[in-house]
Design a protein around this motif. Structure first.
Motif, PDB file in Angstrom:
ATOM      1  N   SER A   1       0.832  -1.212   0.000  1.00 26.35           N
ATOM      2  CA  SER A   1       0.000   0.000   0.000  1.00 26.35           C
ATOM      3  C   SER A   1       0.863   1.258   0.000  1.00 26.35           C
ATOM      4  O   SER A   1       0.511   2.263  -0.627  1.00 26.35           O
ATOM      5  CB  SER A   1      -0.925   0.024   1.219  1.00 26.35           C
ATOM      6  OG  SER A   1      -1.845  -1.034   1.143  1.00 26.35           O
TER       7      SER A   1
ATOM      8  N   ASP B   1      -5.796  -1.316  -4.868  1.00 22.01           N
ATOM      9  CA  ASP B   1      -5.163  -1.856  -3.660  1.00 22.01           C
ATOM     10  C   ASP B   1      -6.125  -2.818  -2.962  1.00 22.01           C
ATOM     11  O   ASP B   1      -7.010  -2.402  -2.230  1.00 22.01           O
ATOM     12  CB  ASP B   1      -4.760  -0.703  -2.723  1.00 22.01           C
ATOM     13  CG  ASP B   1      -3.889  -1.179  -1.571  1.00 22.01           C
ATOM     14  OD1 ASP B   1      -3.703  -2.402  -1.429  1.00 22.01           O
ATOM     15  OD2 ASP B   1      -3.398  -0.320  -0.811  1.00 22.01           O
ATOM     16  N   GLU B   2      -5.951  -4.091  -3.241  1.00 19.85           N
ATOM     17  CA  GLU B   2      -6.820  -5.162  -2.724  1.00 19.85           C
ATOM     18  C   GLU B   2      -8.307  -4.865  -2.933  1.00 19.85           C
ATOM     19  O   GLU B   2      -9.110  -4.916  -1.994  1.00 19.85           O
ATOM     20  CB  GLU B   2      -6.504  -5.436  -1.248  1.00 19.85           C
ATOM     21  CG  GLU B   2      -5.038  -5.786  -1.052  1.00 19.85           C
ATOM     22  CD  GLU B   2      -4.759  -6.551   0.224  1.00 19.85           C
ATOM     23  OE1 GLU B   2      -5.686  -7.190   0.760  1.00 19.85           O
ATOM     24  OE2 GLU B   2      -3.611  -6.528   0.675  1.00 19.85           O
TER      25      GLU B   2
HETATM   26 MG    MG Z   1      -2.054  -2.821   2.121  1.00 23.44          MG
END
Ligand code: MG
Ligand code: ADP
Length: 287
Positions: A57, A176-177
């Motif tokens: 991240s 991000d995910e």
């Molecule tokens: Mg992360």
């Protein structure tokens, strides 16, 4: 070679204020990136893997200048992120999609939500109308344009979030995910939309995930560990490294593991098998 995202020895340290009773506050640093070198080509689809805390991240937030490097260099579209006058150029070219769909939806009507980012960029209203319609069609959400987002599924909300980014006409989308909170159907919907945008609109995709089957669909995988790049290659190359992946706490797709087991047992299977269909085809060929 023209790279759309490139870093050289990228280092990032979070500064944390520590206050112990009776003493003055001190600042400690937490190194999240320890010298990252990546190069992503325009139009590429890159997946980023790595367990919690490996720096994924933090790296993602550098790509649209939410964070700026403690040391090292980074270029986005050839622009150095240290060039403060051009940060806006970078920000308006990089769309970010985060994990929680509920945190990304602001408006009470889907099409208003999709328009929001483009409005902030100062796009004229007639152009916004056109972009919103196109973006909703691209993610397969046109029929929900006038609905409140509240009743949508997680996968539908993530697709609305992606449409909002598309309306800003980005060159790069960093996710991000994005599927971490979705059910299997939602995960598949989001993955299919992202693949289509990459293939049909040439948008560069940087896709952070902890699902191996999603990473297996990228052109290239970057594996992070302790703020560094631990491995890099095509899905076939990376997932052939079963022991090194397990050593850093990651799995491999089930099919890769089964194929490796069969190979060890003396069955002649090629490297790089990642899908059930591909494995079945090779097994049928053995007879
Ligand atoms: Mg992360
Ligand atoms: P990942 O996304 O791979 O889980 P992160 O980039 O979130 O990893 O975190 C990398 C490291 O930086 C971890 O050690 C984490 O604890 C630390 N970190 C992340 N965000 C912050 C923050 N806001 N303040 C201090 N440390 C942070």
């Amino acid at each position: 070679m023209e790279y759309i995202v490139k870093t050289e020895n990228l280092v990032f340290e979070y500064k944390i204020q520590v206050q112990t009773e009776g003493e003055e506050a001190t600042t400690e640093t937490e190194a999240a990136l320890n010298g990252v070198d990546i190069a992503v080509k325009k139009g590429e689809f890159v997946a980023v893997l790595g367990h919690n805390g490996s720096g994924k991240s933090t790296l993602a937030k550098h790509i649209n200048c939410l964070l700026s490097p403690t040391a090292g260099t980074m270029w986005v579209k050839g622009i150095s992120v240290a060039d403060e006058e051009r940060i806006w150029d970078i920000r308006s070219s990089v769309g970010m999609v985060f994990q929680n769909p509920d945190n990304q939806i602001i408006a009470t009507i889907v099409e208003e939500d999709v328009a929001f980012g483009a409005e902030n960029l100062g796009v004229p209203p007639a152009e916004i109308r056109k972009r919103v319609d196109e973006a909703l069609a691209s993610v397969g959400m046109a029929q929900y344009a006038e609905n409140p987002p509240h009743f949508l599924s997680g996968g539908q909300k993530q697709r609305v979030a992606i449409a909002g980014i598309l309306a800003m006409r980005p060159d790069i989308i960093v996710l991000d995910e994005p599927t971490a909170m979705l059910d299997p159907i939602g995960r598949r919907e989001v993955m299919n939309v992202v693949k289509k945008l990459n293939r049909e609109e040439g948008i560069t995709i940087i896709f952070i995930t902890h699902f191996m089957d999603e990473a297996a669909q990228a052109e290239r995988i970057i594996v992070m560990e302790e703020g560094k790049i631990a491995m890099e290659g095509t899905p076939g190359e990376v997932f052939a490294q079963i022991a090194p992946l397990k050593a850093i706490g990651l799995d491999v797709p089930q099919v890769a593991e089964i194929a490796a087991g069969l190979r060890e047992a003396g069955i002649n299977l090629p490297q790089g098998l990642l899908t059930v269909d591909a494995l079945v085809e090779e097994i049928c060929r053995l007879r």
